[in-house]
Design a protein around this motif. Structure first.
Motif, short mmCIF file in Angstrom:
data_model
loop_
_atom_site.label_atom_id
_atom_site.label_comp_id
_atom_site.label_asym_id
_atom_site.label_seq_id
_atom_site.Cartn_x
_atom_site.Cartn_y
_atom_site.Cartn_z
N ASP A 190 0.82 -1.21 0.00
CA ASP A 190 0.00 0.00 0.00
C ASP A 190 0.86 1.26 0.00
O ASP A 190 0.59 2.23 0.72
CB ASP A 190 -0.94 0.00 1.21
N GLY A 191 1.90 1.22 -0.81
CA GLY A 191 2.75 2.40 -0.95
C GLY A 191 3.74 2.64 0.16
O GLY A 191 4.45 3.65 0.17
N ARG A 192 3.83 1.71 1.12
CA ARG A 192 4.76 1.84 2.23
C ARG A 192 5.72 0.66 2.25
O ARG A 192 5.35 -0.46 1.85
CB ARG A 192 4.02 1.94 3.56
N ILE A 193 6.93 0.89 2.75
CA ILE A 193 7.92 -0.18 2.83
C ILE A 193 7.67 -1.00 4.10
O ILE A 193 7.65 -0.45 5.21
CB ILE A 193 9.35 0.39 2.84
N LYS A 194 7.46 -2.29 3.92
CA LYS A 194 7.25 -3.20 5.03
C LYS A 194 8.32 -4.30 4.99
O LYS A 194 8.88 -4.59 3.93
CB LYS A 194 5.86 -3.85 4.96
N THR A 195 8.56 -4.90 6.14
CA THR A 195 9.55 -5.97 6.23
C THR A 195 8.87 -7.29 6.57
O THR A 195 8.07 -7.36 7.51
CB THR A 195 10.60 -5.65 7.31
#
Length: 247
Positions: A190-195
């Motif tokens: 959703d347009g955000r960097i996740k790990t």
């Protein structure tokens, strides 16, 4: 440079004969922690370990049989979690072993800080465990600045491939003169960097292998890492944070 990584819960004992096993730097402190653990009841330890009865019984028996001087395995071969599986140290060449012995450090709640060929025994103790040791309310307070001071030398940058649980033992003491490079392995959601935790562990192990294989000595050389389809993304990176993204 120095590279920091986390330990793993799963550990092995190697039957191979290693002639160059070294004593951990904080051996005396480990003895103190061992005594503190042995003073706890089985029920106390089960709560501390947050594990099943079966695992708690195994760890309780192991705790009271530990001899810190016998049946030692080099730390880099003793841990067998995901990060270590992808590092695959059992396949290292002599130059690669020499590289990690010089540059790699494993942070540990039990041993403090370990070089790859420091001899260890299996144990169960996470850094975030609320174990009171000789007046310290937990392991963070017990270790205090010792791990930072063991690591910070000659202005070397620190490549942080450890989890926050362990890296904070160093990060909280950093001064403006110190440089710790955070490595982020992520993907877009959703347009955000996740790990993704498992993928990040895999990539951390692969990056240690990459550094050993290529004898990396400059931070900029890390940008060439492309294992597991990760790519360096300069637009999301800074001087002290390198971001690698995958699909």
């Amino acid at each position: 440079m120095k590279i920091i990584i986390s330990p793993a819960k799963k550990m092995l004992i190697s039957s191979d004969n290693f002639g160059d096993i070294k004593r951990p730097q904080y051996f005396e402190q480990t003895q103190i922690i061992l005594q503190a653990l042995r003073q706890l009841t089985y029920d106390d330890l089960k709560v501390l370990w947050k594990c099943s009865d079966k695992l708690a019984q195994k760890n309780y028996q192991q705790l009271h049989q530990i001899d810190l001087t016998k049946q030692l395995t080099p730390a880099i071969l003793a841990y067998s979690g995901i990060q270590y599986q992808y590092m695959a140290p059992d396949l290292f060449t002599v130059p690669e072993f020499n590289y990690v012995q010089q540059h790699l450090r494993i942070l540990s709640g039990f041993y403090g800080i370990l070089r790859p060929f420091d001899g260890v025994v299996p144990y169960r103790l996470e850094m975030q465990t609320t174990l009171a040791v000789v007046g310290s309310q937990n392991l963070y307070a017990f270790w205090n600045r010792q791990l930072y001071e063991a690591l910070i030398k000659d202005g070397e940058p620190i490549i942080n491939l450890a989890s926050q649980e362990y890296s904070q033992t160093i990060a909280k003491y950093l001064t403006p003169a110190d440089r710790m490079i955070e490595i982020v392995f992520g993907h877009f959601v959703d347009g955000r960097i996740k790990t993704r935790a498992t993928l990040a562990k895999m990539a951390r192990g692969q990056m240690v292998r990459f550094m050993a294989e290529h004898q990396v000595h400059r931070v900029t050389e890390l940008q060439e890492f492309t294992d597991l389809n990760y790519q360096y993304r300069p637009e999301f990176s800074t001087a002290n944070k390198l971001v690698f993204l995958t699909q």
